[in-house]
Design a protein around this motif. Structure first.
Motif, PDB file in Angstrom:
ATOM      1  N   GLY A 141       0.829  -1.190   0.000  1.00  9.72           N
ATOM      2  CA  GLY A 141       0.000   0.000   0.000  1.00  9.72           C
ATOM      3  C   GLY A 141       0.865   1.243   0.000  1.00  9.72           C
ATOM      4  N   MET A 142       0.282   2.383  -0.413  1.00  8.64           N
ATOM      5  CA  MET A 142       1.064   3.604  -0.517  1.00  8.64           C
ATOM      6  C   MET A 142       1.558   4.081   0.843  1.00  8.64           C
ATOM      7  N   ALA A 143       0.735   3.951   1.880  1.00  6.59           N
ATOM      8  CA  ALA A 143       1.167   4.392   3.211  1.00  6.59           C
ATOM      9  C   ALA A 143       2.386   3.603   3.670  1.00  6.59           C
ATOM     10  N   GLU A 144       2.371   2.298   3.426  1.00  6.16           N
ATOM     11  CA  GLU A 144       3.511   1.455   3.806  1.00  6.16           C
ATOM     12  C   GLU A 144       4.745   1.827   2.990  1.00  6.16           C
ATOM     13  N   TYR A 272      -4.489   4.107  -5.223  1.00  7.38           N
ATOM     14  CA  TYR A 272      -4.105   5.407  -4.657  1.00  7.38           C
ATOM     15  C   TYR A 272      -4.955   6.534  -5.223  1.00  7.38           C
ATOM     16  N   ARG A 273      -5.449   7.394  -4.339  1.00  2.83           N
ATOM     17  CA  ARG A 273      -6.172   8.599  -4.739  1.00  2.83           C
ATOM     18  C   ARG A 273      -5.559   9.778  -3.979  1.00  2.83           C
ATOM     19  N   ALA A 300     -10.171   7.886 -11.657  1.00  6.59           N
ATOM     20  CA  ALA A 300      -8.937   8.631 -11.399  1.00  6.59           C
ATOM     21  C   ALA A 300      -9.005  10.012 -12.037  1.00  6.59           C
ATOM     22  N   SER A 301      -8.271  10.939 -11.467  1.00 10.23           N
ATOM     23  CA  SER A 301      -8.155  12.291 -11.994  1.00 10.23           C
ATOM     24  C   SER A 301      -6.793  12.473 -12.648  1.00 10.23           C
TER      25      SER A 301
END
Length: 344
Positions: A141-144, A272-273, A300-301
């Motif tokens: 994950g992105m946080a990790e 991820y956002r 997604a943007s």
């Protein structure tokens, strides 16, 4: 001006190993190993020779990521014993704030060697994603992932005033890391996105690995899992190796680890956002970077839709080469970094 090799014992060791592997000494500390006859097999011999010469582990990817005498010597000088998480130094000196590069989808800095060029008037460092070494498990994950990158930088003792940048998926990692560092007291001067997109489909890990195997097989003129073609990753690795493909990995286990890292990092971005930031952001964008239909399908943007207070997009016509090897773009990146540093 030609710089003499052997300014200290580290450069002497590196130059001696180049001579052992290539049959000649480098003319300059900025000579490139692969432009002087090196290939994947010789890179393995060089890594092994350096390992014996300095009495510490020298992973093979170091030779690919840092192909000059200068960069290899700097890495050997700064490497911490047993520290697979150490920050790698591509360029040690310069007048500007340090630039830290985040890894691309393969998890390493392969392809980013041009950032060691003298056009960047600043130290340049780089990070690797976990999972490439035996026994490691990729982040999920992105946080990790960002937490691990932040811990690497904290442990390395870099100045806490830096720029961040990344190519393709590395730009997304750089963007999230910027927010993590800012919350912990770092001054992140800018984030540079090099052809990065947030429009990534949510695909299962196994399917991403399969897609990558098919791509690799196709580039070698074969078909994965069809007819007489290779049916497993190990079989494909053996076929690529015996057909003369210049692979980074020297064994099938390392080949499979990179496939897993590739899939894990894909999944990180798909989930991820991002949120907006006040940190200055520059996007260097090639034609076709952003797929609007895919973005709408996955929710997604694009970067310019996130409402940044300080955002700049630089559209680059197709240079016919990787963006990170395109000298006008590299010059524009350094100009952007200097512009940010010159603001009141």
């Amino acid at each position: 001006m030609t710089v003499t090799v052997g300014r200290d014992s580290t450069e002497v060791v590196v130059a001696a190993q180049w001579n052992r592997v290539l049959g000649r000494f480098p003319a300059s500390i900025d000579d490139n190993f692969f432009e002087n006859g090196g290939n994947s097999l010789k890179a393995a011999r060089l890594a092994g020779g350096l390992r014996k010469a300095v009495g510490r582990e020298v992973p093979l990817h170091v030779i690919f990521d840092l192909p000059t005498v200068r960069a290899q010597s700097d890495w050997l000088r700064t490497r911490r014993a047993g520290g697979a998480d150490a920050v790698m130094t591509l360029k040690p000196n310069g007048g500007g704030a340090p630039l830290v590069l985040l890894p691309g989808g393969g998890g390493s800095l392969v392809g980013l060697g041009a950032f060691a060029d003298a056009r960047f008037d600043r130290p340049v460092h780089g990070l690797h994603a976990r999972g490439l070494a035996a026994g490691e498990v990729p982040a999920t994950g992105m946080a990790e992932l960002s937490g691990e990158f932040a811990s690497m930088l904290d442990a390395d003792g870099l100045p806490r005033r830096i720029h961040l940048a990344g190519y393709c998926s590395g730009g997304v990692f750089a963007y999230d890391l910027a927010s993590v560092l800012a919350r912990s007291g770092w001054e992140v001067l800018s984030v540079t996105l090099l052809n990065s997109t947030l429009a990534v489909p949510d695909v299962p890990h196994e399917e991403i690995v399969l897609q990558r195997l098919r791509q690799l097989a196709g580039s070698a003129g074969t078909a994965f899992g069809a007819g007489a073609g290779p049916a497993t990753a190990d079989e494909l690795f053996l076929q690529l190796r015996t057909s003369g493909q210049d692979l980074l990995e020297q064994d099938s286990a390392a080949f499979r680890r990179r496939l897993d890292v590739h899939a894990a990092l894909w999944r990180v971005i798909a989930d991820y956002r991002p949120r907006s930031t006040t940190i200055p952001v520059a996007l260097f964008s090639l034609p076709g970077r952003f797929d609007r239909d895919l973005a709408e399908a996955v929710g997604a943007s694009d970067w310019d839709e996130l409402g940044f207070a300080d955002f700049r997009q630089i559209d680059v016509a197709d240079p016919g080469m990787p963006l990170v090897a395109h000298e006008p773009t590299l010059d524009a990146v350094e100009a952007w970094l200097r512009d940010v540093e010159g603001r009141p």
